[in-house]
Design an enzyme around this catalytic site. Structure first.
Site, PDB file in Angstrom:
ATOM      1  CG  ASN A 135      14.655   5.966  19.547  1.00  0.00           C
ATOM      2  OD1 ASN A 135      14.922   5.996  18.343  1.00  0.00           O
ATOM      3  ND2 ASN A 135      15.308   5.207  20.406  1.00  0.00           N
ATOM      4  CG  HIS A 137      17.152   4.658  16.090  1.00  0.00           C
ATOM      5  ND1 HIS A 137      16.724   3.599  16.859  1.00  0.00           N
ATOM      6  CD2 HIS A 137      16.810   4.328  14.820  1.00  0.00           C
ATOM      7  CE1 HIS A 137      16.176   2.684  16.084  1.00  0.00           C
ATOM      8  NE2 HIS A 137      16.195   3.101  14.846  1.00  0.00           N
ATOM      9  CD  GLU A 142      18.735   3.049  19.971  1.00  0.00           C
ATOM     10  OE1 GLU A 142      17.910   3.972  19.773  1.00  0.00           O
ATOM     11  OE2 GLU A 142      18.462   1.852  19.777  1.00  0.00           O
TER      12      GLU A 142
HETATM   13  C1  F6R Z   1      18.233   0.102   9.558  1.00  0.00           C
HETATM   14  C2  F6R Z   1      18.474   1.120  10.575  1.00  0.00           C
HETATM   15  C3  F6R Z   1      17.393   1.680  11.433  1.00  0.00           C
HETATM   16  C4  F6R Z   1      16.059   1.843  10.723  1.00  0.00           C
HETATM   17  C5  F6R Z   1      15.021   2.446  11.670  1.00  0.00           C
HETATM   18  C6  F6R Z   1      13.645   2.469  11.022  1.00  0.00           C
HETATM   19  O1  F6R Z   1      19.430  -0.287   8.915  1.00  0.00           O
HETATM   20  O2  F6R Z   1      19.589   1.491  10.750  1.00  0.00           O
HETATM   21  O3  F6R Z   1      17.811   2.934  11.935  1.00  0.00           O
HETATM   22  O4  F6R Z   1      16.220   2.675   9.605  1.00  0.00           O
HETATM   23  O5  F6R Z   1      14.960   1.720  12.843  1.00  0.00           O
HETATM   24  O6  F6R Z   1      13.220   1.146  10.822  1.00  0.00           O
HETATM   25  P1  F6R Z   1      11.927   0.827   9.948  1.00  0.00           P
HETATM   26  O7  F6R Z   1      12.234   1.257   8.560  1.00  0.00           O
HETATM   27  O8  F6R Z   1      11.757  -0.680  10.023  1.00  0.00           O
HETATM   28  O9  F6R Z   1      10.795   1.589  10.548  1.00  0.00           O
END
Ligand code: F6R
Length: 241
Positions: A135, A137, A142
């Site tokens: 999304n 973030h 968010e």
């Molecule tokens: C992790 C974090 C999140 C992830 C994001 C992607 O510390 O802050 O923003 O970077 O959710 O997650 P993955 O890499 O598992 O797809």
């Protein structure tokens, strides 16, 4: 923004390591901003391999992590402090005292945010590693998070709870709140290294690179950073090529 499109996850991780290695090798006392999640695991494997093969030392390196689930501690294998130890710190010569992350168990959450935020003001990141949520973030900021935000507690969105539930036994076990660096703390890093792989990140990567700079897509703020590198695979780059 500098954009590097790699063929696959392995190549993305190797290219990301080149960016990280330049920082660590030119400044053995660097402050590294680190992320958890699936995306940076390959980068961390490259760092460990380089440390073992070439002796790159992390003894004087300091780290600050982006975020932590509220309520989880280092004994929980879902906590981010546990993740960092298992996937990176335990395999480097880093001094545990130099690694920093929000305390998920803090009973006074406001005080914990203030403590961590003050630390971030002391430890400016020489490089900040980021993944991106489907999304848009970054960290747990968010959609709708103000660009001027600093360390705070967030209510996770349904889409993030769903994305992250793959790492828990069931969706009910995913904490509903987390501590996170704010967008201003992230933008304060001297250099940003954002990674993305897989088709499910293509829309978010479009927003990051080509979309309007808007708080509805937190990652879009990175268009305003003077030294940001995106390393992604072809699937994640599908909408920006
Ligand atoms: C992790 C974090 C999140 C992830 C994001 C992607 O510390 O802050 O923003 O970077 O959710 O997650 P993955 O890499 O598992 O797809």
């Amino acid at each position: 923004m500098k954009i590097i499109v790699a063929k696959n996850y392995e190549e993305m991780s190797a290219r990301a390591f080149e960016v990280m290695a330049e920082v660590v090798k030119t400044n053995p006392q660097a402050v590294l901003g680190l992320a958890t999640g699936s995306t940076p695991l390959g980068l961390y494997r490259n760092m460990i391999e380089d440390h073992k093969k070439n002796g790159t030392s992390y003894k004087q390196i300091k780290t600050v992590n982006l975020d932590e689930y509220a309520g989880l501690d280092e004994n929980s294998d879902q906590s981010y402090v546990y993740f960092m130890r298992k996937n990176l710190f335990d395999s480097l010569d880093i001094d545990r005292k130099n690694t920093n992350i929000e305390d998920g168990t803090a009973s006074d959450r406001k005080a914990e945010c203030a403590r961590y935020n003050a630390l971030l003001h002391e430890l400016q990141q020489d490089i900040q590693v980021l993944g991106i949520g489907s999304n848009g973030h970054i960290a747990f900021n968010e959609p709708g998070t103000p660009f001027g935000s600093e360390t705070h507690v967030v209510d996770l969105t349904e889409s993030t709870i769903k994305d992250n539930s793959r790492l828990f036994k069931n969706i009910d076990e995913v904490p509903r709140q987390a501590f996170t660096m704010g967008l201003k703390n992230i933008m304060n890093a001297k250099k940003i290294l954002i990674l993305a792989n897989g088709e499910n990140k293509a829309q978010a990567v479009y927003g990051l690179v080509k979309g309007e700079v808007t708080e509805n897509v937190p990652a879009s703020v990175l268009q305003l950073h003077p030294d940001c590198t995106l390393v992604c695979d072809e699937a994640a780059a599908r909408l920006i090529l």
